[in-house]
Design a protein around this motif. Structure first.
Motif, mmCIF file in Angstrom:
data_model
loop_
_atom_site.group_PDB
_atom_site.id
_atom_site.type_symbol
_atom_site.label_atom_id
_atom_site.label_comp_id
_atom_site.label_asym_id
_atom_site.label_seq_id
_atom_site.Cartn_x
_atom_site.Cartn_y
_atom_site.Cartn_z
ATOM 1 N N ILE A 62 0.681 -1.227 0.011
ATOM 2 C CA ILE A 62 0.196 0.149 -0.065
ATOM 3 C C ILE A 62 0.902 1.240 -0.025
ATOM 4 O O ILE A 62 0.536 2.244 -0.379
ATOM 5 N N TRP A 63 2.097 1.020 0.305
ATOM 6 C CA TRP A 63 3.019 2.202 0.268
ATOM 7 C C TRP A 63 3.194 2.757 -0.915
ATOM 8 O O TRP A 63 3.447 4.027 -1.078
ATOM 9 N N GLN A 64 3.049 2.060 -2.034
ATOM 10 C CA GLN A 64 3.402 2.651 -3.154
ATOM 11 C C GLN A 64 2.085 3.402 -3.735
ATOM 12 O O GLN A 64 2.113 4.362 -4.465
ATOM 13 N N GLU A 66 0.037 4.987 -1.536
ATOM 14 C CA GLU A 66 0.515 6.405 -0.866
ATOM 15 C C GLU A 66 1.731 7.265 -1.555
ATOM 16 O O GLU A 66 1.271 8.583 -1.779
ATOM 17 N N LYS A 67 2.433 6.542 -2.272
ATOM 18 C CA LYS A 67 3.518 7.302 -3.145
ATOM 19 C C LYS A 67 2.770 7.989 -4.211
ATOM 20 O O LYS A 67 3.226 9.304 -4.685
ATOM 21 N N LEU A 69 -0.262 8.870 -4.783
ATOM 22 C CA LEU A 69 -1.027 10.021 -4.122
ATOM 23 C C LEU A 69 -0.479 11.134 -3.769
ATOM 24 O O LEU A 69 -0.795 12.351 -3.697
ATOM 25 N N GLU A 70 1.014 11.027 -3.507
ATOM 26 C CA GLU A 70 1.866 12.343 -2.932
ATOM 27 C C GLU A 70 2.176 13.025 -4.274
ATOM 28 O O GLU A 70 2.262 14.176 -4.388
ATOM 29 N N ARG A 73 -3.376 13.337 -7.284
ATOM 30 C CA ARG A 73 -4.779 12.921 -6.407
ATOM 31 C C ARG A 73 -5.545 12.542 -7.581
ATOM 32 O O ARG A 73 -6.763 12.040 -7.333
ATOM 33 N N LEU A 91 -8.257 0.423 6.260
ATOM 34 C CA LEU A 91 -7.602 1.862 5.923
ATOM 35 C C LEU A 91 -8.844 2.630 5.295
ATOM 36 O O LEU A 91 -8.927 2.677 4.102
ATOM 37 N N TRP A 93 -9.367 5.434 4.695
ATOM 38 C CA TRP A 93 -9.007 6.673 3.472
ATOM 39 C C TRP A 93 -9.038 6.121 2.230
ATOM 40 O O TRP A 93 -9.081 6.747 1.291
ATOM 41 N N ALA A 94 -8.841 4.770 1.905
ATOM 42 C CA ALA A 94 -8.640 4.106 0.748
ATOM 43 C C ALA A 94 -10.237 4.255 0.171
ATOM 44 O O ALA A 94 -10.148 4.297 -1.129
#
Length: 116
Positions: A62-64, A66-67, A69-70, A73, A91, A93-94
């Motif tokens: 999931i960190w991928q 998140e990256k 989304l940085e 959006r 999660l 937010w997902a």
């Protein structure tokens, strides 16, 4: 626009549906991926639209997302795997990510329903 799709027949069909929807047949914008590989996130530009179709993130990947989304959006995540539904419960937010996560229909079927 970038599209990441699962490396099976369902995912390839889902990727083809995105190509039709976007009228984009540039192969350099499409990435066939599996669930354990590190995604080529460096290809994503700021504020670019990114599709994940027939693709399930896991707790350890999931960190991928998140990256991504940085950087943007403008993410559309379409998937039919139970693991995606479970991840959304863990999660919250997902759930806010555009797209649809639903089981009992193929990833390609969901992609078509959502986009067309």
């Amino acid at each position: 626009m970038k599209c990441f799709y699962h490396n099976d027949h369902d995912g390839r069909c889902a990727g083809a549906i995105v190509a039709k929807y976007e009228n984009n047949y540039n192969l350099s914008d499409f990435f066939e991926v599996d669930y354990v590989m590190k995604l080529p996130l460096d290809v994503i530009r700021e504020n670019e639209t990114v599709y994940f179709v027939d693709y399930s993130f896991k707790k350890d990947t999931i960190w991928q997302l998140e990256k991504v989304l940085e950087k943007t959006r403008n993410v559309i995540w379409i998937d039919h795997h139970t693991s995606s539904l479970n991840l959304e419960m863990e999660l919250p937010w997902a759930k806010e990510i555009e797209g649809i996560r639903q089981d009992k229909i193929s990833g390609a079927g969901l992609t078509y329903m959502y986009l067309f």
